[in-house]
Structure formats: structure tokens, C-alpha cells
Design an enzyme around this catalytic site. Sequence first.
Site, PDB file in Angstrom:
ATOM      1  N   THR A  15      -3.637   7.960  -2.213  1.00  0.00           N
ATOM      2  CA  THR A  15      -4.715   6.967  -2.244  1.00  0.00           C
ATOM      3  C   THR A  15      -4.230   5.648  -2.843  1.00  0.00           C
ATOM      4  O   THR A  15      -4.395   4.577  -2.248  1.00  0.00           O
ATOM      5  CB  THR A  15      -5.892   7.513  -3.098  1.00  0.00           C
ATOM      6  OG1 THR A  15      -6.268   8.773  -2.568  1.00  0.00           O
ATOM      7  CG2 THR A  15      -7.071   6.565  -3.098  1.00  0.00           C
ATOM      8  N   VAL A  16      -3.614   5.720  -4.020  1.00  0.00           N
ATOM      9  CA  VAL A  16      -3.241   4.485  -4.723  1.00  0.00           C
ATOM     10  C   VAL A  16      -1.987   3.861  -4.094  1.00  0.00           C
ATOM     11  O   VAL A  16      -1.934   2.646  -3.866  1.00  0.00           O
ATOM     12  CB  VAL A  16      -3.016   4.761  -6.228  1.00  0.00           C
ATOM     13  CG1 VAL A  16      -2.748   3.454  -6.962  1.00  0.00           C
ATOM     14  CG2 VAL A  16      -4.221   5.458  -6.832  1.00  0.00           C
ATOM     15  N   LYS A 106      -2.615   8.438 -15.915  1.00  0.00           N
ATOM     16  CA  LYS A 106      -3.263   8.589 -17.235  1.00  0.00           C
ATOM     17  C   LYS A 106      -2.762   9.827 -17.972  1.00  0.00           C
ATOM     18  O   LYS A 106      -2.603   9.821 -19.191  1.00  0.00           O
ATOM     19  CB  LYS A 106      -4.779   8.641 -17.070  1.00  0.00           C
ATOM     20  CG  LYS A 106      -5.246   9.767 -16.171  1.00  0.00           C
ATOM     21  CD  LYS A 106      -6.428   9.397 -15.326  1.00  0.00           C
ATOM     22  CE  LYS A 106      -6.025   9.026 -13.935  1.00  0.00           C
ATOM     23  NZ  LYS A 106      -7.141   8.923 -13.000  1.00  0.00           N
ATOM     24  N   GLU A 130      -2.337  -0.415 -16.389  1.00  0.00           N
ATOM     25  CA  GLU A 130      -3.726  -0.873 -16.283  1.00  0.00           C
ATOM     26  C   GLU A 130      -4.586   0.071 -15.451  1.00  0.00           C
ATOM     27  O   GLU A 130      -5.741   0.358 -15.783  1.00  0.00           O
ATOM     28  CB  GLU A 130      -3.774  -2.278 -15.671  1.00  0.00           C
ATOM     29  CG  GLU A 130      -5.159  -2.862 -15.568  1.00  0.00           C
ATOM     30  CD  GLU A 130      -5.852  -2.935 -16.929  1.00  0.00           C
ATOM     31  OE1 GLU A 130      -5.352  -3.642 -17.803  1.00  0.00           O
ATOM     32  OE2 GLU A 130      -6.882  -2.251 -17.111  1.00  0.00           O
ATOM     33  N   GLY A 135      -9.725   2.353 -13.466  1.00  0.00           N
ATOM     34  CA  GLY A 135      -9.345   1.799 -12.160  1.00  0.00           C
ATOM     35  C   GLY A 135      -9.328   0.286 -12.130  1.00  0.00           C
ATOM     36  O   GLY A 135      -8.466  -0.349 -12.721  1.00  0.00           O
ATOM     37  N   GLY A 188     -15.292  13.812  -0.338  1.00  0.00           N
ATOM     38  CA  GLY A 188     -14.044  13.258  -0.868  1.00  0.00           C
ATOM     39  C   GLY A 188     -14.193  12.602  -2.231  1.00  0.00           C
ATOM     40  O   GLY A 188     -13.274  11.949  -2.717  1.00  0.00           O
ATOM     41  N   GLU A 191     -12.022  16.415  -6.141  1.00  0.00           N
ATOM     42  CA  GLU A 191     -10.826  17.136  -5.674  1.00  0.00           C
ATOM     43  C   GLU A 191     -11.192  18.570  -5.304  1.00  0.00           C
ATOM     44  O   GLU A 191     -12.182  19.116  -5.799  1.00  0.00           O
ATOM     45  CB  GLU A 191      -9.799  17.207  -6.809  1.00  0.00           C
ATOM     46  CG  GLU A 191      -9.363  15.884  -7.376  1.00  0.00           C
ATOM     47  CD  GLU A 191      -8.346  15.179  -6.492  1.00  0.00           C
ATOM     48  OE1 GLU A 191      -7.680  15.855  -5.698  1.00  0.00           O
ATOM     49  OE2 GLU A 191      -8.257  13.942  -6.594  1.00  0.00           O
ATOM     50  N   LYS A 206      -8.137   9.383 -20.504  1.00  0.00           N
ATOM     51  CA  LYS A 206      -8.398   7.940 -20.525  1.00  0.00           C
ATOM     52  C   LYS A 206      -8.838   7.471 -21.905  1.00  0.00           C
ATOM     53  O   LYS A 206      -8.393   6.428 -22.383  1.00  0.00           O
ATOM     54  CB  LYS A 206      -9.453   7.604 -19.473  1.00  0.00           C
ATOM     55  CG  LYS A 206      -8.950   7.840 -18.042  1.00  0.00           C
ATOM     56  CD  LYS A 206     -10.124   7.804 -17.078  1.00  0.00           C
ATOM     57  CE  LYS A 206      -9.674   8.013 -15.644  1.00  0.00           C
ATOM     58  NZ  LYS A 206     -10.812   8.260 -14.752  1.00  0.00           N
ATOM     59  N   GLY A 303     -10.534   4.605  -6.503  1.00  0.00           N
ATOM     60  CA  GLY A 303     -10.521   4.124  -5.122  1.00  0.00           C
ATOM     61  C   GLY A 303      -9.285   3.275  -4.862  1.00  0.00           C
ATOM     62  O   GLY A 303      -8.730   2.676  -5.783  1.00  0.00           O
TER      63      GLY A 303
END
Length: 429
Positions: A15-16, A106, A130, A135, A188, A191, A206, A303
Site C-alpha cells: 500500500t505505502v 511503527k 513521520e 499516517g 479492506g 487485515e 504509535k 492509506g
Amino acid sequence: MTSNFCRLGVAGLGTVGAGLLNFIAERPDFAPAGGRVVVTGVSARSRSRPRPVDISNLTWFDDPVALATSPETDVYVELIGGADGTAKASVEAALKAGKPVVTANKALIAEHGGDLARLAEANGVPLLFEAAVMGGVPAVKFMREAMVGDDVQSLAGILNGTCNYILSEMETTGRAFADVLADAQRLGYAEADPTMDVGGYDAAHKVTILAALAFGYAPNFSAAQVEGIDQLDLLDIKLAHDLGYRVKLIASAKLGADGVRVQVHPSLVPLDHPLAQAGGALNALFVESKRIGRIFLQGPGAGAGPTAAAVAADIADVMTGMVRPVFQKPAASLQQYGSVDPSDTLVRAYLRFMVKDEPGVIAAVSESLAEAGVSIESFLQKPAGQTDGVPIVMTTHSVAESVLAAAIDQIAGLATVLDRPRLLRIAQI
Ligand SMILES: NC(=O)c1ccc[n+]([C@@H]2O[C@H](COP(=O)([O-])OP(=O)(O)OC[C@H]3O[C@@H](n4cnc5c(N)ncnc54)[C@H](OP(=O)(O)O)[C@@H]3O)[C@@H](O)[C@H]2O)c1
């Protein structure tokens, strides 16, 4: 490093990673001063997997460690995930090779951040993360950079979008946890293995990072007290609402005389508090500091777009030559903290008892609480009509956790109490 041309090695094309490659293809000149960013090498688990981004012109590395140390890599971007294994090995290899590292990981930072910060600073290179917290919301920069002129006293946030989505859906649709989770997985938002999210561990990673940045300590994930939302009953969401509260998964950190206290609990938040207003998959953070006072941040915590934007902002910082201590203070001077014994922690509690519909039951519960030293603030009784008892709810004034636990044990043993009493904390924000 100050450069007008930056070659990235990107490990992880999920995704990222795919989001970042798409962003750079669209905006290669995003960095200040007109420098260009190019992705030269990539790595993932499967070379042949179809991806939403074209990698045919990029050098493929089977091994992220080789990508991290390649002469063609100016900045190593780790987007694999996981506290250990390949992610950790490749980040360590990059730092040892004198390469700046940008990561969204994280788990890695919360569990090994102190050691990695020492390694980065010993090699004179930045380690930036960051995207690891909230996010797209710049919570890390905020804490590391904007708050250096103040003393953060406490912070409390909604740091896991999946849990926030599930709790919001349970409240608005009246469906049980398992139903909403199954839907979230289908859509989605969750997970296939939801443990990290619904068990509270992702939020704990986090908040561990934020606490380290806020208070000048090395992160210590193992010291966090963690409770997720997986045991939460819809009934408690409804009853809390009747009392003027919304149930949120609150991750909090506080600096006290006994050190840093990091906690994650499903908690009651007053309906008119900004944290109660953050619905759906939003993330939100409420910070109290000595001079500025109260600050509230809110936005999308996950996202492809928001997270890639946060990764890109870190890359821009590397290109402008910004090298700050990884956790606000030099790694060698970071303090250490351990677990804080929760027994003396003062809490305000929501207690729900399922009792037999008989005279004298409420008096017996109230007497047990009074004998234990628990003072009741409010009381709510719902009408009978359920075969498995009648719920009664009490909220308490501030009381030590150990006192509360002893009272709950005693009440659980009463013949008229049908189930183990449910305890939820009222967020102290
Ligand atoms: N998703 C978000 O919104 C979000 C938000 C903030 C932070 N993050 C963090 O960002 C990181 C990436 O998350 P994601 O959601 O993008 O994960 P993801 O979609 O599961 O992608 C993970 C990527 O890592 C690759 N990978 C896994 N094991 C590998 C290995 N041993 N060697 C090389 N590559 C390997 C996978 O390869 P294949 O594609 O070949 O399987 C995949 O491309 C995590 O640390 C996560 O916590 C994510």
C-alpha cells in the site's frame, strides 16, 4: 546530505510503497529548492506479483539489505513492516553504510528505536519516520520539532483507524464487534489477521513513539499497558452513550513522578470532547503542554495517499540537509523508563454488572463498593426484559486500580451477580 538529486531505494511495494512510487512519478520535483527525486532500486517479496505501479525500468533487488547498501541508493526507504527480520536488518545495514533512512514502520521504531537512533547518530545520518504515527497527520514532526519550546505533560489519542472505524460502526449500526470486523475485513479496512489492530498493539506502538518524542525517553514498547477492543460488548457502547460518553480506543502517555506511563484502553470519552467527535477511520491526538496549553490534531491515519505524503515529507527533509536527533534529544542522553505498577494508578471507572432482577441486589453491589472504598459518581439501571439478567451501571470517582480490582473480585462472587463485572476506564482528558 544536501542534494538536488536524490536516488531512492524503496523496499516494500505494498500500500505505502506503491503509493510512494505513484506520487514520485507524478511529482518528482516535490522537494524544496527544485531538487529531483528518482527511484532507482526496489525490493519486495515477489518480483512477479502484479502491482498498481510500473517497476519495469527499476533495478530489482531480491534482498532489501543489498538495496539498502547499494552505491545507487542515496536514501533507503523501508516500507516492509515488522519489528524484526528483514526490515530491521536492512535499516541497520543502511545506517551502518551511512545512508539516511526513511521508514513508516511503527513496530520497528517502537521496539528498537533507541538502538537505531544511536546507530543513526553514530553514523551522522537521519532516521525519519513521520508516516509511522497517524499516517498523513504530521504528529512526529509536531512532537519532535514544534514542541521543543514547551514541556508536554500528557497526550491522548485515537491512533488506530481500524478500531475507530469498528467502534463508530458498532455505535451507529447497533451491530456486534464480530459482525463489524468481518465487514471491515471484506472492505479492506482491517487485515485478515486483525490482532495488531483490534488487540491495541498498533496503537501502543504509535503512542510509545509519541511518548518518547514528547518526554525525551527512549521508546520502550514492552512497558505499555495494552488492552484492545476485541472483548468489548455492544451493550457497553450503548450504556456509555446513555451516560453521555462515547467509547474510543484511547492511547495515552503521561509523565509522572514514577516515570512515563503508556496505556491503551477502550475508554469512555465525554460526547462533547474533540476526541469523541473523531469518527470513522480518522486519527486524532490531544496534547496538553505547560506553555501552549491544549492542542488538537486530526486527520487520516492510513492509506496510500496520506502515508506516501508523510514519507515524501521526510525525504524532502533529508534533501534539505536537516539532521536532528532522532528523538528530539541526542540518543545517548535519552532517559529509560520501565513498566509502572498500575495498582496505584488513579482511574475513574465505568462498571457494568449483570444482576438478577431481585430486590436488594443494587444495595448489595453498592455496599460492596462502599466497603472497598469506591465512591459512586452516577448510577444507571436499564429495565428488565432480558433473560440473562438486568444491567446496572455505575461510574466512580477517582480510585486506585488495585482498590477497584479488589471490589470487582468481591462483587463477582455475589450470588445475585450473573457475570464478571465489566470495567471500562473514563478517559482523563
Ligand atoms: N498501510 C498504511 O496505511 C500504513 C500507514 C502507516 C504506516 N504503515 C506502515 O508502512 C509499512 C508498510 O505497510 P503496507 O501497508 O504498505 O504493507 P503491505 O501492503 O503489506 O506491503 C508490504 C510490502 O513489503 C514487502 N515485503 C514483505 N516482506 C518482505 C521481505 N522479507 N523482503 C522484501 N519485501 C518484503 C511485500 O512484498 P510483496 O508485495 O511481494 O508481498 C509488500 O510489497 C508498515 O510498516 C506499516 O506499518 C502503513
